[in-house]
Scaffold this motif. Structure first.
Motif, PDB file in Angstrom:
ATOM      1  N   THR A 160       0.997  -1.299  -0.101  1.00 16.52           N
ATOM      2  CA  THR A 160       0.030  -0.042  -0.050  1.00 16.52           C
ATOM      3  C   THR A 160       0.842   1.106   0.033  1.00 16.52           C
ATOM      4  N   GLY A 161       1.954   1.209  -0.564  1.00 15.81           N
ATOM      5  CA  GLY A 161       3.056   2.350  -0.833  1.00 15.81           C
ATOM      6  C   GLY A 161       2.545   3.353  -1.891  1.00 15.81           C
ATOM      7  N   ASP A 162       3.340   4.157  -2.245  1.00 11.85           N
ATOM      8  CA  ASP A 162       3.294   5.255  -3.137  1.00 11.85           C
ATOM      9  C   ASP A 162       2.413   4.793  -4.431  1.00 11.85           C
ATOM     10  N   PHE A 163       3.366   3.587  -4.896  1.00 13.73           N
ATOM     11  CA  PHE A 163       2.701   3.259  -6.237  1.00 13.73           C
ATOM     12  C   PHE A 163       1.538   2.296  -6.396  1.00 13.73           C
ATOM     13  N   SER A 191      -1.699  -6.540   2.244  1.00 17.19           N
ATOM     14  CA  SER A 191      -0.637  -5.654   3.129  1.00 17.19           C
ATOM     15  C   SER A 191      -0.248  -6.399   4.424  1.00 17.19           C
ATOM     16  N   ARG A 192       0.616  -5.936   4.883  1.00 15.55           N
ATOM     17  CA  ARG A 192       1.061  -6.530   6.273  1.00 15.55           C
ATOM     18  C   ARG A 192       0.364  -5.984   7.318  1.00 15.55           C
ATOM     19  N   ASN A 238      11.723  -1.092  -9.631  1.00 13.95           N
ATOM     20  CA  ASN A 238      12.962  -0.354 -10.253  1.00 13.95           C
ATOM     21  C   ASN A 238      14.173  -0.610  -9.534  1.00 13.95           C
ATOM     22  N   ALA A 270       4.347   7.187  -9.944  1.00 11.95           N
ATOM     23  CA  ALA A 270       3.372   7.270  -9.065  1.00 11.95           C
ATOM     24  C   ALA A 270       2.686   8.413  -9.217  1.00 11.95           C
TER      25      ALA A 270
HETATM   26  P1  NAP Z   1       7.049   2.255  -0.945  1.00 12.39           P
HETATM   27  O1  NAP Z   1       6.220   3.595  -0.803  1.00 12.39           O
HETATM   28  O2  NAP Z   1       8.181   2.217  -0.214  1.00 12.39           O
HETATM   29  O3  NAP Z   1       6.095   1.199  -0.848  1.00 12.39           O
HETATM   30  C1  NAP Z   1       6.527  -0.279  -0.554  1.00 12.39           C
HETATM   31  C2  NAP Z   1       5.400  -1.206   0.113  1.00 12.39           C
HETATM   32  O4  NAP Z   1       5.692  -2.339   0.087  1.00 12.39           O
HETATM   33  C3  NAP Z   1       5.117  -0.678   1.354  1.00 12.39           C
HETATM   34  O5  NAP Z   1       4.112   0.459   1.466  1.00 12.39           O
HETATM   35  C4  NAP Z   1       4.874  -1.955   2.123  1.00 12.39           C
HETATM   36  O6  NAP Z   1       3.403  -1.883   1.987  1.00 12.39           O
HETATM   37  C5  NAP Z   1       5.561  -2.852   1.132  1.00 12.39           C
HETATM   38  N1  NAP Z   1       6.756  -3.568   2.024  1.00 12.39           N
HETATM   39  C6  NAP Z   1       7.585  -2.760   2.735  1.00 12.39           C
HETATM   40  N2  NAP Z   1       8.329  -3.571   3.380  1.00 12.39           N
HETATM   41  C7  NAP Z   1       7.961  -4.759   3.293  1.00 12.39           C
HETATM   42  C8  NAP Z   1       8.416  -5.880   3.793  1.00 12.39           C
HETATM   43  N3  NAP Z   1       9.298  -6.263   4.467  1.00 12.39           N
HETATM   44  N4  NAP Z   1       7.448  -6.989   3.596  1.00 12.39           N
HETATM   45  C9  NAP Z   1       6.424  -6.930   2.374  1.00 12.39           C
HETATM   46  N5  NAP Z   1       5.956  -5.685   2.276  1.00 12.39           N
HETATM   47  C10 NAP Z   1       6.700  -4.723   2.472  1.00 12.39           C
HETATM   48  O7  NAP Z   1       7.499   2.279  -2.316  1.00 12.39           O
HETATM   49  P2  NAP Z   1       6.894   2.387  -3.879  1.00 12.39           P
HETATM   50  O8  NAP Z   1       7.349   3.819  -4.152  1.00 12.39           O
HETATM   51  O9  NAP Z   1       5.344   2.311  -4.012  1.00 12.39           O
HETATM   52  O10 NAP Z   1       7.365   1.332  -4.748  1.00 12.39           O
HETATM   53  C11 NAP Z   1       7.085   0.164  -4.913  1.00 12.39           C
HETATM   54  C12 NAP Z   1       7.730  -0.513  -6.145  1.00 12.39           C
HETATM   55  O11 NAP Z   1       7.175   0.096  -7.094  1.00 12.39           O
HETATM   56  C13 NAP Z   1       9.281  -0.533  -6.123  1.00 12.39           C
HETATM   57  O12 NAP Z   1       9.676  -1.610  -6.519  1.00 12.39           O
HETATM   58  C14 NAP Z   1       9.371   0.744  -7.158  1.00 12.39           C
HETATM   59  O13 NAP Z   1      10.622   0.490  -7.747  1.00 12.39           O
HETATM   60  C15 NAP Z   1       8.037   0.698  -8.008  1.00 12.39           C
HETATM   61  N6  NAP Z   1       8.009   1.764  -8.684  1.00 12.39           N
HETATM   62  C16 NAP Z   1       7.886   2.898  -8.132  1.00 12.39           C
HETATM   63  C17 NAP Z   1       7.510   4.069  -8.642  1.00 12.39           C
HETATM   64  C18 NAP Z   1       6.833   5.308  -8.033  1.00 12.39           C
HETATM   65  O14 NAP Z   1       7.001   6.345  -8.431  1.00 12.39           O
HETATM   66  N7  NAP Z   1       6.851   5.221  -6.752  1.00 12.39           N
HETATM   67  C19 NAP Z   1       7.042   4.095 -10.220  1.00 12.39           C
HETATM   68  C20 NAP Z   1       7.516   2.675 -10.723  1.00 12.39           C
HETATM   69  C21 NAP Z   1       7.864   1.783 -10.190  1.00 12.39           C
HETATM   70  P3  NAP Z   1       2.401  -2.765   3.385  1.00 12.39           P
HETATM   71  O15 NAP Z   1       2.798  -1.577   4.622  1.00 12.39           O
HETATM   72  O16 NAP Z   1       1.031  -2.212   2.711  1.00 12.39           O
HETATM   73  O17 NAP Z   1       2.628  -4.058   3.341  1.00 12.39           O
END
Ligand code: NAP
Length: 461
Positions: A27-30, A49-50, A106, A139
């Motif tokens: 449930t992160g940014d993306f 989600s966790r 990424n 995102a």
């Molecule tokens: P983020 O905001 O850090 O969110 C990642 C999510 O992963 C967390 O909200 C959490 O969700 C879950 N998580 C974190 N630690 C974990 C663990 N130990 N075990 C299981 N789940 C865990 O990252 P994000 O920006 O959304 O990016 C997520 C992916 O999308 C990345 O691989 C990134 O490279 C890719 N991406 C991001 C963008 C962007 O613009 N942000 C663009 C293209 C691709 P819960 O708390 O719900 O479990």
């Protein structure tokens, strides 16, 4: 009398069929941005989600469940989690068997891991059908709808059916799926967002290097020399005169650098007698960034035009004109009009104006919206014929401008040739080589080679 409804209308559905739910892990940014977009496009969204508490940041109308529960609710699961957390997914291996897992991740560096994140996910979960997609979309762009620049979504995967389903999903979100083939392409797709203007590196570094060189060259000949020899402070030349020397020099050299690889490629093809051998990697890369080189050259030419426009209002220029006029008045002398000088001055201005006009035309035709509207022959005509005409005009502009000084010994300060002379070396070399290549004895075999003829065919008929 009852109204009869045409049977085709009766059969038409009143609303599109309900869409299958999509699961998002994380449930992160993306995850949130994509969930928002999916909901807008009519897809029910369930988060894995966790924490099943949910969050005020999540779009309303979504379910938040544990990973295991959420996975059972959808056939497509978007893994919006960083790669380093993937190992926990192995505990769900049985549940994820046969599911389509979309890897959107990424990395922080180019080729950070030996295998792509998508291939790593496929190794962890051999029963799942892994597809790479969405990683080049941010995102922020998803959430704000500012997707003009990144509407393309590169998709790859080994399972054709799974890939087609993900491409349909991409399409339903108003984005353009681009099939990149099997999962082997994932590494390259993951590198796309990490590339920093790859085609601009060479033009930018080359212009920085040349600017530095010519800056110190002009500083030496125009400021330091005068200070040492005449004890006069001409440091104010640093503001306008020296930049206005460097800009046209850079514009001309870079324009020649645009056309040099084409000439070198032609010589190489003539020498090898075939077009079926690869050019050296440096020549390939050079040819690929010709458009960027041309645009940097145009930027320098435009700055030169701006600097030239302010010349009449410069205090130094006004002082020189008034001093000259006063000295004539004091000595009661009138210098007659030197028509040769007038011709030289008008010619170099005319050549500069025409050269700049064609330069701008070249820049405009290189814009995608314009180049897409002309056919290949028209594009070649503009970029090659008009390009060489621009190079000839700009070279002639510099020659006419600097010509009168090239032969004057006072121009060689500390035996250094005037910078214009250095600027002419490359353009003249390119024009001479091109002129030689136009001769029928070279042009004919070159045309044949480019049409597939080989001097020593590898596979004789
Ligand atoms: P983020 O905001 O850090 O969110 C990642 C999510 O992963 C967390 O909200 C959490 O969700 C879950 N998580 C974190 N630690 C974990 C663990 N130990 N075990 C299981 N789940 C865990 O990252 P994000 O920006 O959304 O990016 C997520 C992916 O999308 C990345 O691989 C990134 O490279 C890719 N991406 C991001 C963008 C962007 O613009 N942000 C663009 C293209 C691709 P819960 O708390 O719900 O479990």
């Amino acid at each position: 009398m009852s109204k009869t409804v045409p049977s085709s209308m009766a059969l038409a559905p009143s609303a599109s069929p309900p869409k299958e739910p999509v699961c998002i892990f994380g449930t992160g940014d993306f995850g949130r941005a994509l969930g928002h977009k999916l909901l807008q496009s009519g897809y029910p969204v369930v988060y894995g989600s966790r924490s099943t508490q949910g969050s005020s940041l999540l779009p309303s109308g979504v379910e938040v469940l544990s990973h295991a529960e959420a996975a059972q609710k959808a056939a497509i699961i978007i893994v919006a989690i960083q790669r380093q957390h993937y190992p926990f997914l192995t505990s769900l291996a049985e549940l994820l068997r046969g599911k389509i897992l979309v890897d959107i991740s990424n990395n922080l560096k180019l080729n950070q891991y030996p295998e792509s994140n998508a291939e790593y996910l496929a190794q962890l979960l051999p029963g799942a059908r892994v597809v790479k997609a969405f990683n080049t979309v941010s995102a922020w762009a998803l959430q704000s709808g500012a997707l003009d620049a990144s509407r393309q979504v590169f998709v790859c995967g080994d399972d054709l059916e799974a890939k087609r389903k993900v491409m349909d999903l991409v399409h339903a979100l108003g984005l353009t799926p681009v099939d990149q083939g099997s999962l082997l392409a994932a590494q390259e797709i993951e590198n796309y967002p990490l590339q920093l203007f790859p085609m601009w590196k060479f033009p930018v570094f080359l212009s920085l290097g040349l600017t530095t060189f010519f800056f110190f060259y002009c500083l030496t000949t125009d400021v330091i020399y005068r200070y040492v020899q005449e004890k006069r402070d001409f440091s104010f030349l640093l503001a306008i005169s020296i930049p206005n020397r460097i800009c046209p020099i850079l514009a001309l050299i870079l324009l020649a650098v645009v056309y040099l690889p084409g000439v070198l490629a032609a010589i190489l093809q003539l020498y090898r007698g075939t077009k079926y051998r690869r050019f050296p990697a440096w020549l390939d890369r050079w040819m690929l960034c010709r458009k960027q080189l041309g645009l940097v050259a145009l930027a320098f030419a435009s700055v030169h035009v701006l600097y030239t426009l302010v010349i009449p209002i410069r205090s130094f220029v006004q002082w020189r004109i008034s001093t000259y006029t006063i000295s004539q008045a004091l000595s009661n002398k009138t210098v007659p009009l030197d028509t040769t000088n007038a011709w030289i001055s008008d010619s170099y201005l005319a050549l500069g104006i025409l050269g700049f006009f064609f330069f701008v035309l070249l820049g405009i035709t290189s814009l995608p919206s314009v180049s897409n509207s002309v056919n290949w022959r028209e594009f070649r005509f503009v970029q090659s014929k008009l390009g060489y005409l621009t190079l000839i005009l700009c070279t002639a502009h510099t020659m006419v401008y600097g010509g009168k000084w090239f032969l004057s010994p006072s121009s060689y300060k500390w035996y250094l040739p005037p910078p214009y002379m250095l600027a002419l070396i490359l353009p003249c070399a390119v024009l001479v080589l091109k002129f030689v290549l136009v001769f029928p004895c070279l042009d004919k075999p070159l045309t044949q080679i480019r049409q597939g003829w080989e001097r020593n065919p590898q596979y004789p008929e």
